[in-house]
Write an enzyme that holds these catalytic residues in place. Sequence first.
Site, mmCIF file in Angstrom:
data_model
loop_
_atom_site.group_PDB
_atom_site.id
_atom_site.type_symbol
_atom_site.label_atom_id
_atom_site.label_comp_id
_atom_site.label_asym_id
_atom_site.label_seq_id
_atom_site.Cartn_x
_atom_site.Cartn_y
_atom_site.Cartn_z
ATOM 1 N N ASP A 1 -9.329 2.213 5.420
ATOM 2 C CA ASP A 1 -10.689 2.544 4.407
ATOM 3 C C ASP A 1 -11.326 1.339 3.649
ATOM 4 O O ASP A 1 -12.395 1.408 3.256
ATOM 5 C CB ASP A 1 -10.048 3.564 3.278
ATOM 6 C CG ASP A 1 -9.101 2.517 2.277
ATOM 7 O OD1 ASP A 1 -9.667 2.274 1.225
ATOM 8 O OD2 ASP A 1 -7.823 2.419 2.713
ATOM 9 N N ASP B 1 -1.904 -4.198 2.475
ATOM 10 C CA ASP B 1 -1.886 -5.443 1.653
ATOM 11 C C ASP B 1 -1.135 -4.835 0.416
ATOM 12 O O ASP B 1 -1.286 -5.524 -0.738
ATOM 13 C CB ASP B 1 -3.297 -6.065 1.604
ATOM 14 C CG ASP B 1 -3.364 -7.409 0.804
ATOM 15 O OD1 ASP B 1 -2.202 -8.079 0.642
ATOM 16 O OD2 ASP B 1 -4.168 -7.737 0.271
ATOM 17 N N ASP C 1 -2.916 2.144 1.024
ATOM 18 C CA ASP C 1 -3.527 2.517 -0.243
ATOM 19 C C ASP C 1 -5.109 3.338 0.193
ATOM 20 O O ASP C 1 -5.735 2.548 1.307
ATOM 21 C CB ASP C 1 -4.036 1.243 -0.913
ATOM 22 C CG ASP C 1 -2.774 0.769 -1.672
ATOM 23 O OD1 ASP C 1 -1.703 1.559 -2.037
ATOM 24 O OD2 ASP C 1 -2.765 -0.407 -1.934
ATOM 25 N N ASP D 1 -3.397 1.736 7.539
ATOM 26 C CA ASP D 1 -3.449 1.107 6.259
ATOM 27 C C ASP D 1 -2.511 2.194 5.180
ATOM 28 O O ASP D 1 -2.182 3.333 5.408
ATOM 29 C CB ASP D 1 -4.896 1.117 5.744
ATOM 30 C CG ASP D 1 -4.964 0.516 4.203
ATOM 31 O OD1 ASP D 1 -4.348 -0.513 4.069
ATOM 32 O OD2 ASP D 1 -5.570 0.772 3.596
ATOM 33 N N ASP E 1 -1.445 -0.254 -6.440
ATOM 34 C CA ASP E 1 -1.336 -1.254 -7.207
ATOM 35 C C ASP E 1 -2.000 -0.665 -8.787
ATOM 36 O O ASP E 1 -1.575 -1.375 -9.991
ATOM 37 C CB ASP E 1 -2.188 -2.339 -7.131
ATOM 38 C CG ASP E 1 -1.420 -3.071 -6.080
ATOM 39 O OD1 ASP E 1 -0.246 -3.001 -5.557
ATOM 40 O OD2 ASP E 1 -1.886 -3.898 -5.032
#
Length: 265
Positions: A201, A119, A30, A28, A39
């Site tokens: 996470d 994402d 972030d 992942d 973001d």
Amino acid sequence: MLICTGQDATEQTKMTAPQEPRFLVLFDFDETMINTNSDEAVLCAMPDQELPDWLKNSFREGHYNEYMQKVLAYMREQNVSEESIRSAIVAFQPTPGLLNLLQYLQSHQQDFELVVVSDANMYFIEKWLERAGVRHLFRKIFTNPASFDETGRLALLPFHAHSCSRCPDNMCKQAILREYLMSRQKERGGVAFQRVFYVGDGANDICPSLALGPRDSAFPRRDFPMHRLLLGMQQSQAVTVKANIVPWTSGEDIMDCLKNITNKR
């Protein structure tokens, strides 16, 4: 002079063909690779570094990508430039020990294939990886498309459509993982990865973790949502988690585990 023909030539090709990596590691982005939510952190590029209430209140559960499209459009309205956004992105700090982990994986590229599943968006991830000097380590990045349009807005799109009820409307990481494993096995002449490792996470990292088998490992960041949810699943036994669960605090924790596995032939 030795001339190889027939079966001898085939055997020589097998011997000289490059070795395919035995293991797949998915990251992942972030709060896994970087020690923040990109973001949210990118808002520091705005003059007042704050979103208006009407924009915050427009968020709908499961439609985060749609919300971020509005945020990026608002940033353009506030005359936030591409240079300002890029400067904010490259300043994101890596999670503790992440670069040491990547250095180890680079020194063992014959064993590990690396992929990002996030994402966030392509612009954020590409710029950060390039700045960190590690973009070349990743064979593939699965994330939401994003690029600057002619108006200077960072235009964001959803990654794909899916039918998974666990995941946000724009991305199911389990679907991405399953499709990648199938395509890579075909490309590798039917040879599957010996083990798959998933490092994450957040809550949206649960779905791909449930696709892992008993030889695989899920690495949830300790005390983050992925970790808490996996522990709850184990305790309630409501959902079967087949993979080994290895909580981590720093990249060195992951590296130590991978070293042990790599050394086992």
